[in-house]
Design a protein around this motif. Structure first.
Motif, PDB file in Angstrom:
ATOM      1  N   VAL A  44      15.387 -42.365   9.614  1.00  9.25           N
ATOM      2  CA  VAL A  44      15.005 -42.443  11.286  1.00  9.25           C
ATOM      3  C   VAL A  44      15.040 -41.159  11.632  1.00  9.25           C
TER       4      VAL A  44
ATOM      5  N   ARG B 244      15.922 -44.908  21.768  1.00  6.85           N
ATOM      6  CA  ARG B 244      14.849 -45.602  20.721  1.00  6.85           C
ATOM      7  C   ARG B 244      14.556 -44.404  19.765  1.00  6.85           C
TER       8      ARG B 244
ATOM      9  N   SER C 193      13.083 -46.902  10.732  1.00  7.06           N
ATOM     10  CA  SER C 193      13.470 -48.199  11.327  1.00  7.06           C
ATOM     11  C   SER C 193      14.922 -48.331  11.503  1.00  7.06           C
TER      12      SER C 193
ATOM     13  N   LEU D   7      17.443 -51.445  11.437  1.00  3.21           N
ATOM     14  CA  LEU D   7      17.633 -52.843  11.469  1.00  3.21           C
ATOM     15  C   LEU D   7      19.135 -53.130  11.754  1.00  3.21           C
TER      16      LEU D   7
ATOM     17  N   ASP E  13      14.782 -55.634  13.765  1.00  2.78           N
ATOM     18  CA  ASP E  13      14.486 -54.191  14.087  1.00  2.78           C
ATOM     19  C   ASP E  13      14.408 -53.911  15.396  1.00  2.78           C
TER      20      ASP E  13
ATOM     21  N   THR F 163      13.597 -51.074  16.860  1.00  2.00           N
ATOM     22  CA  THR F 163      12.829 -50.181  17.158  1.00  2.00           C
ATOM     23  C   THR F 163      11.441 -50.944  17.576  1.00  2.00           C
ATOM     24  N   THR F 164      11.381 -52.317  17.388  1.00  2.11           N
ATOM     25  CA  THR F 164      10.000 -53.173  17.864  1.00  2.11           C
ATOM     26  C   THR F 164      10.638 -53.945  19.010  1.00  2.11           C
TER      27      THR F 164
END
Length: 243
Positions: A8, A57, A62, A64, A69, A71-72
């Protein structure tokens, strides 16, 4: 794993350009774990906690949470996820000043559609010793009482993950110790995974694990024994991450 972070990165725009906050953070937190995040001011502790809660963000890697996730997700998806799975306690309480203690605690439950929102809110206030203050507004309560309301609000939805950012930072030592006892009690009663940012090594030592950040990087990690009480940075017994 409840939380899994891989490589990250976090960079934010500052007055003088982009500032790199976190560098290649990878860690996992299992269900029911308690994790203390420590390190000097500006080391990235609070930023890391905000990434775990989807309140910031990541710009790389990533994050989780319960297999999702973060980040999505867009902002609405993140808000719904936090509402269903996370409780957050801040140093500055963040209570709604025009609402009573009971209304503050009931609000997230109402937003989640709980039919018994006020009954559950009252039970949580009782659990933190404020059953007699349900009709009081934040301005009518001490700092310790306001933080207890904030704890009740975070715990009322029965979150899978409890995030606490310097929860005793605005309190005197005795009141802060009482708040920490309540925080760990809430974690034990609800079985949540607890992640806490603190400057106090004594408080961090109450967690199962302690991770130290320096300059936005994981510097060291230790697993704490139940009777461990750290009073000086030189006695932490950290083992370097990866050793």
């Amino acid at each position: 794993m409840v939380l899994s972070l891989t490589d990250v990165e976090l960079s934010l725009q500052g007055n003088a350009g982009m500032v790199d906050i976190l560098h290649g953070i990878s860690l996992e937190v299992a269900k029911g774990d308690t994790l203390g995040l420590v390190g000097p001011s500006g080391s990235g502790k609070s930023s890391l906690l905000m990434l775990m809660g989807g309140l910031e963000r990541a710009t790389g890697g990533s994050v989780l949470a319960l297999g999702n996730d973060l980040t999505t997700m867009d902002e609405d998806q993140l808000a719904r996820f936090r509402r269903s799975h996370m409780g957050v306690v801040f140093q500055s309480f963040h209570l709604i000043p025009t609402m009573t203690a009971l209304e503050n605690v009931a609000t997230p439950l109402e937003l989640a559609g709980a039919a018994d929102a006020f009954e559950r809110a009252e039970a949580e206030l009782d659990a933190v010793g404020l059953g007699h203050r349900t009709d009081h507004y934040p301005a009518q309560m001490s700092g310790g009482e306001q933080q207890r309301v904030a704890l009740a609000r975070a715990a009322a939805p029965r979150p899978d993950i409890l995030l606490a950012d310097e929860p005793t930072g605005n309190l005197d030592q005795a009141t802060g110790a009482a708040i920490m006892d309540l925080l760990f009690d809430l974690r034990d009663r609800h079985g949540a995974t607890l992640i806490m940012v603190t400057h106090s090594l004594d408080l961090a030592a109450r967690c199962d694990r302690t991770i130290r950040l320096v300059d936005g990087r994981l510097d060291a990690e230790t697993r704490n024994t139940p009777d461990l009480r750290v009073t000086d940075a030189a006695t932490t017994g950290y083992a370097k991450v990866g050793e």
